[in-house]
Write an enzyme that holds these catalytic residues in place. Structure first.
Site, short mmCIF file in Angstrom:
data_model
loop_
_atom_site.label_atom_id
_atom_site.label_comp_id
_atom_site.label_asym_id
_atom_site.label_seq_id
_atom_site.Cartn_x
_atom_site.Cartn_y
_atom_site.Cartn_z
N PHE A 89 0.84 -1.05 -0.07
CA PHE A 89 -0.02 -0.47 0.08
C PHE A 89 0.90 0.99 0.08
O PHE A 89 2.25 1.46 0.68
CB PHE A 89 -1.43 -0.12 1.60
CG PHE A 89 -1.72 0.97 1.51
CD1 PHE A 89 -2.67 1.25 0.09
CD2 PHE A 89 -2.15 2.13 2.16
CE1 PHE A 89 -4.10 2.13 0.06
CE2 PHE A 89 -2.65 3.04 2.18
CZ PHE A 89 -3.50 3.00 1.32
N ASP A 160 6.69 -3.09 8.59
CA ASP A 160 4.98 -2.35 8.50
C ASP A 160 4.33 -3.84 8.55
O ASP A 160 4.56 -5.17 7.75
CB ASP A 160 4.95 -1.88 7.06
CG ASP A 160 3.68 -1.46 6.84
OD1 ASP A 160 2.96 -1.82 7.43
OD2 ASP A 160 3.92 -0.70 5.97
N HIS A 163 -0.61 -5.08 8.72
CA HIS A 163 -1.64 -6.77 8.48
C HIS A 163 -1.55 -7.49 9.13
O HIS A 163 -1.82 -8.91 9.22
CB HIS A 163 -1.15 -6.87 6.97
CG HIS A 163 -1.52 -5.66 5.78
ND1 HIS A 163 -0.96 -6.70 4.70
CD2 HIS A 163 -1.96 -4.73 5.65
CE1 HIS A 163 -1.37 -5.45 3.61
NE2 HIS A 163 -1.82 -4.60 4.35
N GLN A 186 -6.96 1.31 11.37
CA GLN A 186 -7.84 1.71 9.91
C GLN A 186 -9.55 0.76 10.16
O GLN A 186 -8.80 -0.73 10.70
CB GLN A 186 -6.80 1.26 8.65
CG GLN A 186 -8.70 1.63 7.67
CD GLN A 186 -8.92 0.60 6.53
OE1 GLN A 186 -8.28 -0.25 6.94
NE2 GLN A 186 -10.02 1.69 6.11
N LYS A 189 -9.18 -3.37 8.90
CA LYS A 189 -7.87 -4.37 9.81
C LYS A 189 -7.77 -5.38 10.41
O LYS A 189 -9.51 -4.92 11.20
CB LYS A 189 -6.73 -3.16 10.42
CG LYS A 189 -6.10 -1.93 9.50
CD LYS A 189 -5.65 -3.12 8.11
CE LYS A 189 -4.83 -2.07 7.56
NZ LYS A 189 -5.35 -0.90 6.60
N ARG A 218 6.34 18.39 22.84
CA ARG A 218 6.04 18.70 23.87
C ARG A 218 5.62 17.84 25.54
O ARG A 218 4.89 16.51 25.49
CB ARG A 218 4.46 19.83 24.57
CG ARG A 218 4.39 20.28 25.91
CD ARG A 218 2.97 20.35 25.95
NE ARG A 218 2.73 21.91 26.75
CZ ARG A 218 1.28 22.22 26.85
NH1 ARG A 218 0.26 22.40 26.14
NH2 ARG A 218 1.10 22.97 28.24
N TYR A 225 5.30 25.55 28.03
CA TYR A 225 4.61 25.63 26.41
C TYR A 225 6.66 25.42 25.56
O TYR A 225 7.03 26.02 25.22
CB TYR A 225 4.51 26.46 26.03
CG TYR A 225 2.97 26.77 26.42
CD1 TYR A 225 1.90 25.52 25.50
CD2 TYR A 225 2.47 27.65 27.71
CE1 TYR A 225 0.67 25.74 25.85
CE2 TYR A 225 0.82 27.91 26.85
CZ TYR A 225 0.30 26.37 26.84
OH TYR A 225 -0.89 26.44 26.87
N ARG A 235 -1.61 12.39 18.32
CA ARG A 235 -1.46 11.79 19.94
C ARG A 235 -3.45 10.68 19.50
O ARG A 235 -3.95 11.44 18.63
CB ARG A 235 -2.46 13.07 20.36
CG ARG A 235 -1.67 13.41 21.21
CD ARG A 235 -1.01 14.15 22.56
NE ARG A 235 -2.48 15.61 22.16
CZ ARG A 235 -1.62 16.92 22.43
NH1 ARG A 235 -0.39 16.71 21.94
NH2 ARG A 235 -2.60 17.68 21.80
#
Length: 387
Positions: A89, A160, A163, A186, A189, A218, A225, A235
């Site tokens: 992909f 990767d 799968h 996703q 999956k 951060r 900050y 996140r």
């Protein structure tokens, strides 16, 4: 025409029950819906890491972001190269290219559809910063040879594993093989919250840097900050993590069913003239079977696509396989290699073949009954026989 009325009503996907509902309510009622103030993401990361044999896991927004973040932590950027399988992909190559690195496609094995280690070795240059094996449809790439190559060439691996949730190589899970790995959640999956991803890290230093970069640079407890690095907001939110905790709890039982069904379906497909199912490597001791893949060697891409349409009309959740990444316009937009499509194609004959002749079925078919495996094979035999 083969009649299989009623037999092709496969289990739905995604699957959920009251466990997901309870998790969503739990996340809602804790009063903090982002990971810094809540508990669901932290708990999911701990559970996912333990399940995959890794000391550290970081949950992120998508599987593509998981790859991109992992590569950035590994030092990938402008002026570097990442070796990727040509048959995968597009996220595998785009994650590198979005960082300004050149994605170098290499060919795959025509049996397992995973990266050809010899081809990967030949592609290494002084600019190579990572080799990215893709565990295609849950079938491990040759990790013995890849780990040996990684050590000898001093080039790290990024698995990767989009799968490969729960997959095992010689009895070890993805996170227990000494290299960074990226996962996707996703919608299609093996476990899902609609979107989402995760990265497992063997080293605490990598994990801490990844945490900073996934949270705009951060630190967790920062109130002033004081952003320590460049980064972005990758996140995961608390609702997605609560769903994924429930999804993880039933993953083993689903894998067990698919591992029973694929040998039957594969043997039935292999009996159909002109059909060749994806092969296996016995060192892959657990395959979660993200896709049921098979080839029709010699068919044209146009005819393959027509067959997929007919299979869908007959009730199968069928798909044309991925195009070789270099045969997409997206591949050439950013940080493309300095060579032509034809020159890459000439060294990737197996990826060329798979682009044209490979078909896959959604993994929910493998959650069906043994009778449904026979019904699938009957439909495939009938459709292919008429081509």
């Amino acid at each position: 025409m083969v009649v299989v009325s009623g037999l092709l009503e496969f289990p739905a996907w995604p699957q959920y029950d009251d466990t997901e509902k309870a998790g969503l309510i739990r996340a809602l009622e804790q009063g903090q819906w982002w990971r810094i103030g809540g508990n669901e993401v932290d708990l999911f990361e701990s559970e996912f890491a333990a399940y995959h044999g890794s000391p550290h896991a970081l949950a992120v927004t998508t599987g593509t972001h998981a790859l991109e973040l992992a590569l950035q932590v590994m030092g990938v950027g402008p002026g570097t190269e990442v070796i990727v399988p040509a048959f995968t992909f597009i996220s595998s190559s785009q994650a590198a290219q979005r960082l300004g690195a050149v994605a170098v496609p290499v060919d795959v094995d025509l049996d397992t559809y995973c990266i050809d280690v010899t081809a990967a070795e030949a592609a290494i240059t002084p600019r190579t910063r990572a080799i990215m094996p893709v565990h295609m449809a849950g079938q491990f790439a040759d990790m013995d040879a890849l780990m040996k190559l990684s050590v000898s060439a001093d080039v790290p691996l990024l698995q990767d594993a989009a799968h490969a949730h729960g997959a095992e190589w010689r009895g070890k899970r993805v996170g227990d093989l000494g290299s960074v790995a990226a996962f996707s959640f996703q919608n299609g999956k093996l476990m899902t919250a609609g979107e989402g991803g995760a990265v497992t890290f063997p080293e605490a230093e990598q994990f801490e840097l990844a945490f900073l970069r996934h949270s705009c640079g951060r630190p967790r407890t920062d109130r002033s900050y004081l952003h320590r690095t460049s980064g972005s907001n990758f996140r995961m939110n608390e609702f997605a993590a609560s769903v994924l905790r429930a999804q993880l709890s039933r993953l083993d039982s689903q894998i067990a069913v698919r591992e029973e069904r694929w040998p039957l379906l594969s043997s039935l497909l292999a009996q159909i003239p002109g059909v060749v199912p994806q092969g296996t490597d016995d060192r892959c001791t657990r395959n979660p079977h993200y896709m049921a893949m098979f080839r029709i060697p010699g068919i044209t891409e146009e005819r393959r696509n027509e067959l997929v349409d007919v299979l869908i009309e007959r009730g199968l959740p069928a798909f044309a396989a991925f195009r070789a990444v270099y045969r997409t316009a997206a591949f050439w937009e950013l940080a493309a290699p300095d060579e032509s499509v034809d020159s890459i194609a000439n060294r990737c004959p197996n990826s060329e073949a798979l682009t044209a002749d490979c078909i896959w079925l959604h993994h929910r078919t493998l959650l069906g009954t043994p009778e449904q495996m026979h019904a699938i094979a009957d439909v495939v035999a009938d459709v292919v026989g008429r081509s």
